[in-house]
Design a protein around this motif. Structure first.
Motif, PDB file in Angstrom:
ATOM      1  N   GLY A  10      40.438  20.642 -16.837  1.00 63.01           N
ATOM      2  CA  GLY A  10      39.921  21.995 -17.061  1.00 63.01           C
ATOM      3  C   GLY A  10      39.220  22.554 -15.837  1.00 63.01           C
ATOM      4  O   GLY A  10      39.385  23.738 -15.500  1.00 63.01           O
ATOM      5  N   VAL A  11      38.457  21.715 -15.153  1.00 65.41           N
ATOM      6  CA  VAL A  11      37.791  22.147 -13.917  1.00 65.41           C
ATOM      7  C   VAL A  11      38.849  22.528 -12.877  1.00 65.41           C
ATOM      8  O   VAL A  11      38.754  23.561 -12.208  1.00 65.41           O
ATOM      9  N   THR A  12      39.881  21.706 -12.773  1.00 70.29           N
ATOM     10  CA  THR A  12      40.969  21.990 -11.841  1.00 70.29           C
ATOM     11  C   THR A  12      41.669  23.301 -12.202  1.00 70.29           C
ATOM     12  O   THR A  12      41.930  24.136 -11.335  1.00 70.29           O
ATOM     13  N   LEU A  13      41.955  23.492 -13.486  1.00 71.05           N
ATOM     14  CA  LEU A  13      42.613  24.735 -13.905  1.00 71.05           C
ATOM     15  C   LEU A  13      41.737  25.953 -13.653  1.00 71.05           C
ATOM     16  O   LEU A  13      42.239  27.015 -13.281  1.00 71.05           O
ATOM     17  N   GLN A  14      40.440  25.813 -13.836  1.00 67.77           N
ATOM     18  CA  GLN A  14      39.530  26.934 -13.568  1.00 67.77           C
ATOM     19  C   GLN A  14      39.588  27.310 -12.085  1.00 67.77           C
ATOM     20  O   GLN A  14      39.642  28.493 -11.751  1.00 67.77           O
ATOM     21  N   LEU A  15      39.596  26.326 -11.212  1.00 70.60           N
ATOM     22  CA  LEU A  15      39.709  26.599  -9.768  1.00 70.60           C
ATOM     23  C   LEU A  15      41.063  27.236  -9.454  1.00 70.60           C
ATOM     24  O   LEU A  15      41.143  28.195  -8.670  1.00 70.60           O
ATOM     25  N   ALA A  16      42.130  26.721 -10.064  1.00 71.97           N
ATOM     26  CA  ALA A  16      43.468  27.258  -9.825  1.00 71.97           C
ATOM     27  C   ALA A  16      43.572  28.693 -10.317  1.00 71.97           C
ATOM     28  O   ALA A  16      44.196  29.545  -9.662  1.00 71.97           O
ATOM     29  N   LEU A  17      42.947  28.969 -11.434  1.00 71.75           N
ATOM     30  CA  LEU A  17      43.015  30.314 -12.006  1.00 71.75           C
ATOM     31  C   LEU A  17      42.419  31.361 -11.074  1.00 71.75           C
ATOM     32  O   LEU A  17      42.896  32.492 -11.008  1.00 71.75           O
ATOM     33  N   ARG A  18      41.418  30.980 -10.332  1.00 62.91           N
ATOM     34  CA  ARG A  18      40.856  31.919  -9.343  1.00 62.91           C
ATOM     35  C   ARG A  18      41.902  32.301  -8.298  1.00 62.91           C
ATOM     36  O   ARG A  18      41.984  33.449  -7.881  1.00 62.91           O
ATOM     37  N   VAL A  19      42.731  31.341  -7.906  1.00 63.90           N
ATOM     38  CA  VAL A  19      43.810  31.604  -6.947  1.00 63.90           C
ATOM     39  C   VAL A  19      44.881  32.457  -7.613  1.00 63.90           C
ATOM     40  O   VAL A  19      45.349  33.446  -7.043  1.00 63.90           O
ATOM     41  N   TRP A  20      45.306  32.074  -8.822  1.00 60.90           N
ATOM     42  CA  TRP A  20      46.351  32.823  -9.521  1.00 60.90           C
ATOM     43  C   TRP A  20      45.924  34.260  -9.793  1.00 60.90           C
ATOM     44  O   TRP A  20      46.732  35.176  -9.717  1.00 60.90           O
ATOM     45  N   HIS A  21      44.654  34.435 -10.119  1.00 57.36           N
ATOM     46  CA  HIS A  21      44.117  35.776 -10.379  1.00 57.36           C
ATOM     47  C   HIS A  21      44.254  36.662  -9.135  1.00 57.36           C
ATOM     48  O   HIS A  21      44.621  37.826  -9.237  1.00 57.36           O
ATOM     49  N   VAL A  22      44.013  36.107  -7.965  1.00 53.03           N
ATOM     50  CA  VAL A  22      44.145  36.866  -6.710  1.00 53.03           C
ATOM     51  C   VAL A  22      45.618  37.123  -6.400  1.00 53.03           C
ATOM     52  O   VAL A  22      45.995  38.229  -6.012  1.00 53.03           O
ATOM     53  N   LEU A  23      46.464  36.108  -6.589  1.00 52.05           N
ATOM     54  CA  LEU A  23      47.887  36.234  -6.254  1.00 52.05           C
ATOM     55  C   LEU A  23      48.669  37.115  -7.233  1.00 52.05           C
ATOM     56  O   LEU A  23      49.626  37.775  -6.832  1.00 52.05           O
ATOM     57  N   ASP A  24      48.293  37.102  -8.503  1.00 55.23           N
ATOM     58  CA  ASP A  24      49.031  37.854  -9.525  1.00 55.23           C
ATOM     59  C   ASP A  24      48.054  38.374 -10.588  1.00 55.23           C
ATOM     60  O   ASP A  24      48.017  37.880 -11.718  1.00 55.23           O
ATOM     61  N   PRO A  25      47.254  39.401 -10.230  1.00 52.37           N
ATOM     62  CA  PRO A  25      46.247  39.901 -11.171  1.00 52.37           C
ATOM     63  C   PRO A  25      46.832  40.585 -12.407  1.00 52.37           C
ATOM     64  O   PRO A  25      46.121  40.765 -13.394  1.00 52.37           O
ATOM     65  N   VAL A  26      48.102  40.946 -12.380  1.00 51.38           N
ATOM     66  CA  VAL A  26      48.721  41.541 -13.561  1.00 51.38           C
ATOM     67  C   VAL A  26      48.919  40.469 -14.633  1.00 51.38           C
ATOM     68  O   VAL A  26      48.559  40.653 -15.791  1.00 51.38           O
ATOM     69  N   ARG A  27      49.484  39.329 -14.249  1.00 51.62           N
ATOM     70  CA  ARG A  27      49.719  38.252 -15.217  1.00 51.62           C
ATOM     71  C   ARG A  27      48.473  37.410 -15.467  1.00 51.62           C
ATOM     72  O   ARG A  27      48.358  36.770 -16.510  1.00 51.62           O
ATOM     73  N   PHE A  28      47.564  37.398 -14.505  1.00 52.16           N
ATOM     74  CA  PHE A  28      46.324  36.638 -14.642  1.00 52.16           C
ATOM     75  C   PHE A  28      45.145  37.587 -14.415  1.00 52.16           C
ATOM     76  O   PHE A  28      44.480  37.534 -13.387  1.00 52.16           O
ATOM     77  N   PRO A  29      44.893  38.461 -15.394  1.00 54.46           N
ATOM     78  CA  PRO A  29      43.879  39.505 -15.207  1.00 54.46           C
ATOM     79  C   PRO A  29      42.441  38.990 -15.195  1.00 54.46           C
ATOM     80  O   PRO A  29      41.546  39.682 -14.721  1.00 54.46           O
ATOM     81  N   SER A  30      42.227  37.792 -15.686  1.00 57.34           N
ATOM     82  CA  SER A  30      40.876  37.237 -15.719  1.00 57.34           C
ATOM     83  C   SER A  30      40.829  35.935 -14.923  1.00 57.34           C
ATOM     84  O   SER A  30      41.749  35.127 -15.004  1.00 57.34           O
TER      85      SER A  30
END
Length: 138
Positions: A10-30
């Motif tokens: 979960g910690v790893t996914l939270q860190l990854a989500l910050r990257v995904w949010h920047v790379l694709d804010p439409v699909r990862f809005p949060s």
């Protein structure tokens, strides 16, 4: 009831989500992991100390009851991320397609797969996770 990926994954996914949010804010809005639906390939949680493995078997994944569960969870989603072999098997067996996929985000695997020259352990972890997250989105 605890959600999937509540520990180190979960910690790893939270860190990854910050990257995904920047790379694709439409699909990862949060950038917050709790804003997304997480689902394991099988309903039963496996602990190595208890069952000798950490994932469901192919038979458990492909069981009709499990596939019905997954179809219910995936219905209505247009962005599915499958992380690991079991996740890919589950998504495909349920009749869906993962928009993004990659290796399971265990810290052990990321440490083996990605080099980092950052100074502190926390910085090295964040760097390795960012490398992996970018590869998942590629």
């Amino acid at each position: 009831m605890r959600r999937p990926a509540a520990g180190q994954t979960g910690v790893t996914l939270q860190l990854a989500l910050r990257v995904w949010h920047v790379l694709d804010p439409v699909r990862f809005p949060s950038p917050n992991l709790d804003d997304y639906t997480l689902v394991n390939a099988v309903e039963a949680v496996h602990f190595r100390g208890k069952t000798g493995r950490t994932e469901g078997t192919e038979q458990e994944i492909r069981a009709e009851e499990n596939l019905r569960r997954l179809r219910g969870v995936f219905a209505g989603y247009d962005c599915i991320v499958a992380l690991g072999r079991s996740a890919m098997t589950a998504v495909e067996a349920a009749g869906f397609e993962a928009l993004y996929s990659g290796n399971h985000p265990s810290l052990q695997a990321l440490n083996r797969m990605y080099e980092s020259s950052e100074k502190t352990p926390a910085e090295r972890r964040a760097d390795r996770v960012a490398q992996w997250a970018r590869k998942v989105m590629a």
